[in-house]
Design a protein around this motif. Structure first.
Motif, mmCIF file in Angstrom:
data_model
loop_
_atom_site.group_PDB
_atom_site.id
_atom_site.type_symbol
_atom_site.label_atom_id
_atom_site.label_comp_id
_atom_site.label_asym_id
_atom_site.label_seq_id
_atom_site.Cartn_x
_atom_site.Cartn_y
_atom_site.Cartn_z
ATOM 1 N N ARG A 107 55.262 122.674 49.116
ATOM 2 C CA ARG A 107 54.226 122.120 49.466
ATOM 3 C C ARG A 107 53.411 121.164 48.867
ATOM 4 O O ARG A 107 52.952 121.598 47.867
ATOM 5 C CB ARG A 107 53.380 123.082 50.266
ATOM 6 N N PHE A 108 53.059 119.936 49.201
ATOM 7 C CA PHE A 108 52.167 119.097 48.664
ATOM 8 C C PHE A 108 50.824 119.473 49.061
ATOM 9 O O PHE A 108 50.529 120.052 50.027
ATOM 10 C CB PHE A 108 52.533 117.559 48.905
ATOM 11 N N GLU A 109 49.768 118.596 48.364
ATOM 12 C CA GLU A 109 48.582 118.891 48.750
ATOM 13 C C GLU A 109 48.365 118.092 50.105
ATOM 14 O O GLU A 109 49.200 117.085 50.335
ATOM 15 C CB GLU A 109 47.598 117.732 47.739
ATOM 16 N N GLN A 110 47.392 118.353 50.942
ATOM 17 C CA GLN A 110 47.442 118.139 52.488
ATOM 18 C C GLN A 110 47.230 116.567 52.456
ATOM 19 O O GLN A 110 47.848 116.165 53.458
ATOM 20 C CB GLN A 110 46.258 118.855 53.043
ATOM 21 N N GLU A 111 46.643 115.793 51.873
ATOM 22 C CA GLU A 111 46.428 114.122 51.883
ATOM 23 C C GLU A 111 47.631 113.611 51.900
ATOM 24 O O GLU A 111 47.928 112.339 52.158
ATOM 25 C CB GLU A 111 45.435 113.686 51.239
ATOM 26 N N ASN A 112 48.795 114.030 51.354
ATOM 27 C CA ASN A 112 50.053 113.384 50.837
ATOM 28 C C ASN A 112 50.935 113.572 52.233
ATOM 29 O O ASN A 112 50.894 114.514 52.768
ATOM 30 C CB ASN A 112 50.424 113.949 49.313
ATOM 31 N N ASP A 132 51.897 108.846 48.725
ATOM 32 C CA ASP A 132 51.324 108.414 47.471
ATOM 33 C C ASP A 132 51.823 107.445 46.476
ATOM 34 O O ASP A 132 51.473 107.046 45.403
ATOM 35 C CB ASP A 132 50.719 109.723 46.563
#
Length: 329
Positions: A107-112, A132
């Motif tokens: 799981r990446f950070e939400q904005e990615n 990104d």
């Protein structure tokens, strides 16, 4: 005598909503589809029968599944029929498609967003391209990052916008492309770009490799379909894809697999069509028209000249391409 290619419609799988990606599994017995509602659906390829749904949603809001890739059967891993799905909410999910069990989630950070994925030929590593502007390489056994190719800055070559296509050329070389109109050839060992080709505007899985030739499909109103020589980067072939004065803005392009890339196909929006070409003559031999929505994905089967075409009208159309000899006049 000359040979004419004949395209035969075998059957159509009807679903609901946008189907963004379609992929044959390694033995061509199943088709996996990535959907805009955050699910992956598995079908029997011959009958079209629905088998199961894999829920890839990582949050309350449904975000699209952006890419799919089956782990190569050459992988040393014991578990077979492993399918990797990437999501617009930053997920990389490994599924055992046979049982419907989730094996691993990154799981990446939400904005990615993770927008594309590809395995190396042995299934030891997989690479992803992201919003990104990073290309990341993972070890398949540990699911850990072993290389990151960073965005460009100053005189350093790298991406300057979202990455929508990533392909392994060999164990040391990855090629990626996206919104910044750059095809980047990466040296995985050095974690940096070796060189770049400027031009194609890639908005989906619209890049493929066959030998030393690179196929690209651009979301442009002209010069959408192109072939490039990977040895020196020069352009081999460029064609504006248009029908009834309507350009086809390409989302997908791929070489055939079972016959060493003797043909290639592309599809997109605008004219909402799919086009089929002979790789030797570079001439079109067929077109799929009268669709009501964009063609988002085309995938050739591994061991036959079948192909699947997925579109935003919620359907997967399965075709077979054969050769018929015609007497020369």
């Amino acid at each position: 005598m000359e040979e004419e290619r004949v395209i035969t419609h075998l059957h159509t799988i009807v679903d609901s909503g946008d189907i963004l990606v379609v992929k044959w599994n390694p033995d061509d017995s199943h088709l996996a589809t990535a959907c805009a509602d955050g699910t992956v659906k598995i079908y029997a390829s011959t009958s079209g029968n629905f088998i199961r749904t894999l829920n890839c949603r990582l949050a309350a809001d449904a975000m699209p599944v952006t890419a799919l890739q089956w782990r190569p059967p050459t992988s040393l891993a014991k578990t077979k029929n492993v399918l990797v799905a990437t999501t617009a909410d930053g997920g990389i999910l490994h599924w055992h498609a046979t049982s419907g069990k989730i094996l691993h989630t990154i799981r990446f950070e939400q904005e990615n967003q993770v927008l594309c994925v590809d395995y190396d030929v042995e299934g030891k590593y997989f690479a992803v391209g992201c919003k990104d502007m990073f290309v990341r390489v993972y070890d398949e056994s540990t699911k850990s990052v072993i290389a990151e190719m960073a965005p460009g800055w100053g005189d350093v070559i790298g991406h300057g916008n979202r990455i929508f296509a990533v392909k392994w050329r060999d164990e040391n070389t990855i090629i990626s492309a996206g919104w910044d109109n750059n095809i980047i050839i990466w040296d995985v060992r050095a974690h940096r770009a070796a060189r770049a080709i400027f031009g194609p505007h890639i908005c989906g899985d619209a890049m493929d490799i066959c030998g030393n030739r690179l196929l690209t499909g651009s979301y442009h109103i002209k010069d959408q379909l192109q072939l490039w020589d990977l040895n020196d980067g020069h352009n081999i072939f460029t064609q504006t894809v248009v029908s009834n004065n309507r350009p086809c803005l390409l989302y997908t392009a791929q070489f055939s697999k079972s016959d060493m890339g003797s043909m290639f196909a592309a599809g997109g929006s605008g004219s909402d069509e799919a086009y089929f070409y002979d790789s030797d003559t570079l001439r079109p031999f067929g077109m799929l028209s009268n669709l009501t929505n964009a063609v988002y994905s085309i995938d050739f089967a591994h061991a036959s000249n079948k192909l699947a075409v997925a579109s935003g009208d919620g359907s997967i159309r399965v075709f077979e391409i054969t050769r018929n000899r015609q007497d020369e006049v």
